[in-house]
Design an enzyme around this catalytic site. Sequence first.
Site, PDB file in Angstrom:
ATOM      1  CD  GLU A 168      54.659  80.283   9.844  1.00 25.44           C
ATOM      2  OE1 GLU A 168      55.734  80.872  10.042  1.00 25.44           O
ATOM      3  OE2 GLU A 168      54.530  79.052   9.947  1.00 25.44           O
ATOM      4  CD  GLU A 280      52.546  74.275   7.311  1.00 29.87           C
ATOM      5  OE1 GLU A 280      53.302  74.207   8.306  1.00 29.87           O
ATOM      6  OE2 GLU A 280      52.591  75.211   6.488  1.00 29.87           O
TER       7      GLU A 280
HETATM    8  C1  XIL Z   1      59.469  73.444   7.941  1.00 31.79           C
HETATM    9  C2  XIL Z   1      60.070  72.237   7.223  1.00 31.79           C
HETATM   10  O1  XIL Z   1      59.304  71.112   7.537  1.00 31.79           O
HETATM   11  C3  XIL Z   1      61.514  72.054   7.638  1.00 31.79           C
HETATM   12  O2  XIL Z   1      62.139  71.051   6.853  1.00 31.79           O
HETATM   13  C4  XIL Z   1      62.288  73.372   7.478  1.00 31.79           C
HETATM   14  O3  XIL Z   1      63.584  73.211   7.986  1.00 31.79           O
HETATM   15  C5  XIL Z   1      61.590  74.500   8.216  1.00 31.79           C
HETATM   16  O4  XIL Z   1      60.258  74.601   7.754  1.00 31.79           O
HETATM   17  N1  XIL Z   1      55.292  76.210   9.048  1.00 31.79           N
HETATM   18  C6  XIL Z   1      55.436  76.177   7.688  1.00 31.79           C
HETATM   19  C7  XIL Z   1      56.355  75.195   7.077  1.00 31.79           C
HETATM   20  O5  XIL Z   1      54.705  76.895   6.984  1.00 31.79           O
HETATM   21  O6  XIL Z   1      56.944  75.687   5.890  1.00 31.79           O
HETATM   22  C8  XIL Z   1      57.439  74.759   8.034  1.00 31.79           C
HETATM   23  O7  XIL Z   1      58.181  73.704   7.411  1.00 31.79           O
HETATM   24  C9  XIL Z   1      56.841  74.314   9.337  1.00 31.79           C
HETATM   25  C10 XIL Z   1      56.068  75.441   9.985  1.00 31.79           C
END
Ligand code: XIL
Length: 375
Positions: A168, A280
């Site tokens: 990101e 994701e």
């Molecule tokens: C999220 C997790 O799912 C949560 O448990 C945590 O509190 C915050 O992060 N993008 C990403 C992930 O790259 O690491 C994130 O995961 C969601 C958005």
Amino acid sequence: MNKNLIPIGFALASLFTGCAMGRAENVATLKEAFSKDFPIGVAVNQRQFMGEDTNGVALITAQFNSLAPENVLKWEAVHPRRGTNGYNFAPGDAYVAFGEKNKMLIVGHTLAWHSQTPRWVFQDDNGRALSGTNAADRELLLARLHEHIQTVVGRYKGRIQIWDVVNEALNDSSNINDTNMLRQSSPWVRILGVEFIVKAFEWAHEADPKAILRYNDYSVENEPKRKRLIALIKMLQAKNVPVMVIGSQTHANLSWPSAELEDAALTDIAKLGLPIHITELDVNGAQGGQRNQSADVAQNSQAAGGKLAESADEKLSKQYASLFAAFHKHRSEIKLVTFWGVTDADSWRRNGKPLLFDGNWQPKPAFSAVIEQAK
Ligand code: XIL
């Protein structure tokens, strides 16, 4: 003991392995359905890889052949403190052992990110914020990044096959005329600029030359961010930086990205000549998430907020079918599809019931809609 556990476990076993009933026509698993196309991964939490969530484990091993660690390899978890005793490897070790035991493709997530990184990383030993205009500060931050990557990637060398090296880093603005390529509010960007990206990939490659290294981001379906992604990757490629895969998080909602947009985005990103991973995947059904397309963790309470949208279950199936139709069409470029969580109850957007399995570990209609797309 919860009485429900045994029947549910039994139902899962018979539905997904077909063994209990011996009925081959009942066999339906994500990993088998897409075995000719790409592995199907899932992000797992500590209760799952520690074996405490036994129903979760049954689903994970039946349905998926790749794993991502939802939180335990983020900097704040694996390296919470400065100094020689600053690491906490026990959860990461257990995660990798779980993946090996189940013969899964193992992902590491993530090495350099603005979020879930302790404040000390961006401060000197007296708590003063590091500055991008001070050469010594820049050196200090680079040295920390180098040491972190060497230690974490080195520890799992040959065991974690894929790493999200940088997460990101792109400017999130939806204004196409915003010429900043990178996220200006990230301390990495503020202090080091694009150099942290270059170095992170080089050092990860040094630490494990065989690991597949990803750049990972969200909303790259949208043109402004996709343009920045392409500009960034071309710049890295011109410098021979070992970026090997584009990770598209794909935190979708019930109507975005549309089938056309997903197809166009994948076509465009594929022109970079690198494989694509869907890293994701989830489809947010919460009302808040229909207005907000961002997967910025800082905005998650808005995006996951509100009631479930009207006819969410039906729209969820349609959206998953549309996304998987695009993934299947682009199967020669897509090398992995990973869901961000096992069941709705585990999800970071649990209000939006965004996954294929409900809180009782049962497949939802969207599960069959996805399997259908494999044909
Ligand atoms: C999220 C997790 O799912 C949560 O448990 C945590 O509190 C915050 O992060 N993008 C990403 C992930 O790259 O690491 C994130 O995961 C969601 C958005």
